[in-house]
Design an enzyme around this catalytic site. Structure first.
Site, mmCIF file in Angstrom:
data_model
loop_
_atom_site.group_PDB
_atom_site.id
_atom_site.type_symbol
_atom_site.label_atom_id
_atom_site.label_comp_id
_atom_site.label_asym_id
_atom_site.label_seq_id
_atom_site.Cartn_x
_atom_site.Cartn_y
_atom_site.Cartn_z
ATOM 1 C CE1 TYR A 32 6.867 7.570 11.788
ATOM 2 C CE2 TYR A 32 7.031 10.053 11.567
ATOM 3 C CZ TYR A 32 6.771 8.691 10.714
ATOM 4 O OH TYR A 32 6.630 8.847 9.551
ATOM 5 C CG ASP A 58 2.524 -4.814 3.536
ATOM 6 O OD1 ASP A 58 2.699 -3.584 3.076
ATOM 7 O OD2 ASP A 58 1.785 -4.917 4.683
ATOM 8 C CG ASP A 105 6.615 -8.145 12.065
ATOM 9 O OD1 ASP A 105 7.207 -7.101 11.934
ATOM 10 O OD2 ASP A 105 6.235 -8.575 13.082
ATOM 11 C CB VAL A 106 10.410 -4.900 8.801
ATOM 12 C CG1 VAL A 106 10.018 -5.129 7.297
ATOM 13 C CG2 VAL A 106 9.782 -3.944 9.423
ATOM 14 C CB THR A 125 -0.179 7.366 2.891
ATOM 15 O OG1 THR A 125 -0.197 7.970 4.257
ATOM 16 C CG2 THR A 125 1.091 8.075 2.102
ATOM 17 C CB SER A 182 -1.068 0.009 1.081
ATOM 18 O OG SER A 182 -0.239 0.059 2.360
ATOM 19 C CB CYS A 207 7.665 1.969 1.928
ATOM 20 S SG CYS A 207 8.437 2.755 0.376
ATOM 21 C CG LEU A 225 4.819 6.848 0.931
ATOM 22 C CD1 LEU A 225 5.766 7.372 1.706
ATOM 23 C CD2 LEU A 225 4.534 7.838 -0.167
#
Length: 262
Positions: free
Chosen positions: A168, A37, A58-59, A203, A16, A85, A18
């Site tokens: 963040y 993803d 899952d990063v 987004t 999804s 991303c 970017l």
């Protein structure tokens, strides 16, 4: 680097926003794309629609990332391109320490949310960089001398975090901070690394926002007075990947916005 069917790419957060826009742009150049993803509900359908390979990843989990690279490489061959991303935050906006206006109660920042936000955005990106770069180093350089190229996604919040964004902003500042180091570490291997700092983009994260909220956000941008389009991010990512002299850079893509404290 000349983009074409002999080039493979991995895009994290690719189902999804970017990441998806970048996947479509690379596929339009003939590149073979794998989408990393964790959204297994939409990922397979999206991948099938655009002609990519979906890898449920899952990063934040090393074994999941390793398995994703194995699946992507089995389908497309060793990737020369990585676009990170995947990202987001945990727990919503929180001050470092907050005081209630109602009763004066003092609430410290939830440390677990801080750690998870760094793990997703910063450690997750680095985890994928390490995995991809190790694979890229097994390849022979292209005629341009490139073994590979990496694009990360930070945020203008990494330079101008607003109140309540400390986790963040810290994570994205870390992504910015590692870019030149990674580029220098991998320079002798012919692997480049750059980072994009998006401003306020239209987004899926903003899809649920009310029209008046989007209008207010658009008004904050000096010019053009609108939200950024995912395709504009993708265009810059593609240029970073194919332009062999683009290396070690952090580039804002934000319509000249400078975020205010709140």
């Amino acid at each position: 680097m000349k983009l074409g069917p002999d080039i493979a790419a991995v895009i994290t957060g690719g189902a999804s926003g970017l990441g998806l826009a970048t996947a479509k742009a690379l596929i339009a150049h003939g590149v073979k794309v794998a989408l990393f993803d964790k959204n297994a509900e939409i990922g397979p359908g999206v991948a099938a629609e655009i002609g990519a390979v979906f890898c449920e990843v899952d990063v934040m989990d090393q074994a999941s990332v390793d398995a994703g690279f194995v699946k992507a490489r089995a389908a497309n061959g060793q990737e020369r391109l990585l676009v990170n991303c995947a990202g987001g935050g945990f727990g919503g906006p929180n001050k470092t320490v907050a005081r209630s206006k109602e009763d004066g109660a003092i609430t410290p920042y939830p440390i677990e949310n801080f750690q998870k936000t760094l793990e997703l955005n910063l450690v997750g990106s680095f985890r994928c960089i390490v995995g991809a770069a190790a694979g890229m180093m097994t390849l022979e350089p292209t005629e341009d001398g490139d073994r590979g190229a990496i694009v990360n996604t930070a945020s203008v919040a990494g330079e101008e975090g607003q109140m309540g964004q400390v986790a963040y902003a810290s994570a994205k500042a870390g992504v910015i901070g590692m870019t030149l180091n990674v580029a220098r570490d991998l320079a002798s291997e012919g692997i480049r690394c750059n980072t994009i700092l998006p401003g306020i983009f239209d987004t899926p994260l903003l899809a649920r926002a009310k029209p008046q909220v989007k209008a207010a956000l658009s008004a904050m941008v000096p010019f053009p007075k609108r939200l950024g389009a995912a395709e504009e991010y993708a265009a810059l990512a593609v240029e970073m990947l194919r332009n062999g002299y683009f290396n070690g850079e952090d580039v804002r893509l934000d319509g000249a916005i400078r975020m205010q404290p709140r």
